[in-house]
Design an enzyme around this catalytic site. Structure first.
Site, PDB file in Angstrom:
ATOM      1  N   ASP A   1      -1.053   3.534   3.943  1.00  8.31           N
ATOM      2  CA  ASP A   1      -1.565   2.356   4.664  1.00  8.31           C
ATOM      3  C   ASP A   1      -2.437   1.564   3.699  1.00  8.31           C
ATOM      4  O   ASP A   1      -2.910   2.094   2.685  1.00  8.31           O
ATOM      5  CB  ASP A   1      -2.388   2.763   5.892  1.00  8.31           C
ATOM      6  N   SER A   2      -2.653   0.297   4.022  1.00 14.70           N
ATOM      7  CA  SER A   2      -3.533  -0.522   3.193  1.00 14.70           C
ATOM      8  C   SER A   2      -4.964   0.007   3.229  1.00 14.70           C
ATOM      9  O   SER A   2      -5.746  -0.248   2.324  1.00 14.70           O
ATOM     10  CB  SER A   2      -3.513  -1.963   3.712  1.00 14.70           C
TER      11      SER A   2
ATOM     12  N   TYR B   1      -4.295  -6.181   3.741  1.00 15.63           N
ATOM     13  CA  TYR B   1      -3.039  -6.772   3.303  1.00 15.63           C
ATOM     14  C   TYR B   1      -2.654  -7.973   4.180  1.00 15.63           C
ATOM     15  O   TYR B   1      -1.853  -8.813   3.768  1.00 15.63           O
ATOM     16  CB  TYR B   1      -1.901  -5.742   3.421  1.00 15.63           C
ATOM     17  N   GLY B   2      -3.212  -7.988   5.392  1.00 19.55           N
ATOM     18  CA  GLY B   2      -2.776  -8.951   6.407  1.00 19.55           C
ATOM     19  C   GLY B   2      -2.951 -10.403   6.037  1.00 19.55           C
ATOM     20  O   GLY B   2      -2.394 -11.286   6.686  1.00 19.55           O
TER      21      GLY B   2
ATOM     22  N   CYS C   1       1.931   1.180   7.896  1.00 21.18           N
ATOM     23  CA  CYS C   1       1.245  -0.105   7.827  1.00 21.18           C
ATOM     24  C   CYS C   1       2.290  -1.150   8.174  1.00 21.18           C
ATOM     25  O   CYS C   1       3.279  -1.312   7.440  1.00 21.18           O
ATOM     26  CB  CYS C   1       0.724  -0.314   6.403  1.00 21.18           C
ATOM     27  N   ASN C   2       2.103  -1.807   9.286  1.00 24.42           N
ATOM     28  CA  ASN C   2       3.110  -2.791   9.723  1.00 24.42           C
ATOM     29  C   ASN C   2       3.241  -3.928   8.743  1.00 24.42           C
ATOM     30  O   ASN C   2       4.328  -4.461   8.535  1.00 24.42           O
ATOM     31  CB  ASN C   2       2.722  -3.368  11.078  1.00 24.42           C
ATOM     32  N   THR C   3       2.107  -4.308   8.146  1.00 19.58           N
ATOM     33  CA  THR C   3       2.130  -5.447   7.237  1.00 19.58           C
ATOM     34  C   THR C   3       3.007  -5.117   6.032  1.00 19.58           C
ATOM     35  O   THR C   3       3.861  -5.919   5.624  1.00 19.58           O
ATOM     36  CB  THR C   3       0.697  -5.808   6.812  1.00 19.58           C
TER      37      THR C   3
ATOM     38  N   GLU D   1     -12.544  -2.272  10.167  1.00 15.74           N
ATOM     39  CA  GLU D   1     -12.869  -1.659   8.864  1.00 15.74           C
ATOM     40  C   GLU D   1     -14.379  -1.673   8.625  1.00 15.74           C
ATOM     41  O   GLU D   1     -14.919  -0.792   7.989  1.00 15.74           O
ATOM     42  CB  GLU D   1     -12.152  -2.392   7.723  1.00 15.74           C
TER      43      GLU D   1
ATOM     44  N   CYS E   1       0.036  -3.158  14.675  1.00 15.99           N
ATOM     45  CA  CYS E   1      -0.852  -2.916  13.537  1.00 15.99           C
ATOM     46  C   CYS E   1      -1.488  -1.551  13.771  1.00 15.99           C
ATOM     47  O   CYS E   1      -1.947  -1.257  14.887  1.00 15.99           O
ATOM     48  CB  CYS E   1      -1.930  -3.997  13.459  1.00 15.99           C
ATOM     49  N   THR E   2      -1.524  -0.741  12.724  1.00 17.49           N
ATOM     50  CA  THR E   2      -2.000   0.636  12.904  1.00 17.49           C
ATOM     51  C   THR E   2      -3.491   0.719  13.215  1.00 17.49           C
ATOM     52  O   THR E   2      -3.970   1.761  13.632  1.00 17.49           O
ATOM     53  CB  THR E   2      -1.703   1.471  11.644  1.00 17.49           C
ATOM     54  N   HIS E   3      -4.221  -0.356  12.985  1.00 13.14           N
ATOM     55  CA  HIS E   3      -5.640  -0.332  13.351  1.00 13.14           C
ATOM     56  C   HIS E   3      -5.840  -0.485  14.871  1.00 13.14           C
ATOM     57  O   HIS E   3      -6.873  -0.088  15.396  1.00 13.14           O
ATOM     58  CB  HIS E   3      -6.387  -1.482  12.670  1.00 13.14           C
TER      59      HIS E   3
HETATM   60  N1  DGL Z   1      -2.999  -1.471   9.207  1.00 12.24           N
HETATM   61  C1  DGL Z   1      -2.218  -2.552   8.718  1.00 12.24           C
HETATM   62  C2  DGL Z   1      -1.024  -2.822   9.630  1.00 12.24           C
HETATM   63  O1  DGL Z   1      -0.558  -1.945  10.343  1.00 12.24           O
HETATM   64  C3  DGL Z   1      -2.940  -3.855   8.564  1.00 12.24           C
HETATM   65  C4  DGL Z   1      -4.204  -3.813   7.843  1.00 12.24           C
HETATM   66  C5  DGL Z   1      -4.305  -4.867   6.783  1.00 12.24           C
HETATM   67  O2  DGL Z   1      -4.342  -6.073   7.085  1.00 12.24           O
HETATM   68  O3  DGL Z   1      -4.363  -4.434   5.640  1.00 12.24           O
HETATM   69  O4  DGL Z   1      -0.517  -3.911   9.621  1.00 12.24           O
END
Ligand code: DGL
Length: 270
Positions: free
Chosen positions: A7-8, A39-40, A70-72, A162, A194-196
């Site tokens: 993940d990011s 990463y978003g 990480c979806n992004t 975060e 998004c995993t968050h």
């Molecule tokens: N956790 C990441 C996701 O699932 C996004 C976090 C990021 O923006 O880095 O997209």
């Protein structure tokens, strides 16, 4: 026989938890690219290069199969990685497809033509980069017809999580849900892309109101990985040890992760 999870940052820990519950005998090596998160807000080339570098680091740990939790990264880089970069003896899997299969009531590997499904109005909540790729809509269109997707880029939510600022994260979630509802007043399903976001799932559910089914990824991804490894056990790599790696400051990331997961998580430098 280790599997890599990328993940990011720390959001993928929600997926890792579900993977560990489903596959307790498998060692997992987690890598958070905290030095480059979030990463978003990055562009697709940047996300591709960072995700490839992180995946190679996990291959070095004896993980022949890497889950992009990480979806992004999955939305912006996975397709290009699989088409141009991943060697034949390695695998990189994403988090989108298991979710879309659940939404469209499909079994893994059901490649039949797209068909009508029960759900017609879907709200997607994700990072601005994920929304910009339209990867969700593209994958959905392979499997279902007549589904209206309204996507809401949820700027700021990952940063607030975060930074450990739950109050800000919840306020942002409410305002993003309101913005989406102005365009789609009655979604039947909401996808937390998004995993968050599982960390603020309650706020999403409350703001969406009763009657909206909220799809969150962790358990769906775990089921799908278990299924994959039953069919392709040769992709369990040679690694033997579970560990948490970060490209960021290991102490700071450990303390943030411990707060985020409400249990001790100790990272080491990647
Ligand atoms: N956790 C990441 C996701 O699932 C996004 C976090 C990021 O923006 O880095 O997209």
């Amino acid at each position: 026989m280790a599997v890599g999870v990328f993940d990011s940052g720390i959001g993928g820990l929600t997926v890792l938890d579900a993977l560990k519950r489903r596959l307790p005998e498998v060692p997992f090596v987690y890598l958070g690219d905290n030095a480059h998160a979030p990463y978003g807000v990055r562009n697709a080339d940047d996300i591709f290069n960072l995700t490839c570098a992180a995946t190679e680091r996990l291959w070095d740990e004896g993980c022949d199969l890497v889950v992009l939790a990480c979806n992004t990264a999955a939305a912006a880089a996975l397709h290009r990685m699989q088409a141009t970069w991943v060697p034949r003896h390695k695998r990189v899997l994403g988090v989108f497809v298991p979710l879309i299969e659940a939404l469209t009531e499909r079994q893994w590997g059901d490649n039949s033509p797209p068909r009508e499904v029960a759900v017609k109005h879907v709200a997607l909540f994700a990072t601005p980069a994920t929304v910009a790729t339209r990867a969700f809509q593209r994958e959905l269109a392979f499997r279902a017809i007549g589904v209206d997707v309204e996507a809401q880029p949820c700027g700021g939510v990952v940063d607030a999580i975060e930074q450990g600022d739950e109050i800000l994260a919840e306020a942002l979630v409410r305002s993003h849900v309101e913005a989406l509802k102005r365009r789609m007043p009655h979604p039947q399903a909401a996808v937390l892309g998004c995993t968050h976001y599982p960390l603020v799932e309650k706020s999403f559910a409350e703001a969406l109101g009763p009657g909206v089914k909220v799809y969150s990824q962790a358990n769906l991804v775990a089921e799908s990985l278990a299924d994959y490894l039953t069919r392709r056990p040769e992709f369990l790599g040679s690694g033997t040890e579970s560990k948490f790696l970060t490209t960021g400051d290991a102490r700071a990331v450990s303390s943030k992760a411990t707060q985020f997961m409400r249990k001790s998580v100790v990272f080491e430098a990647a």
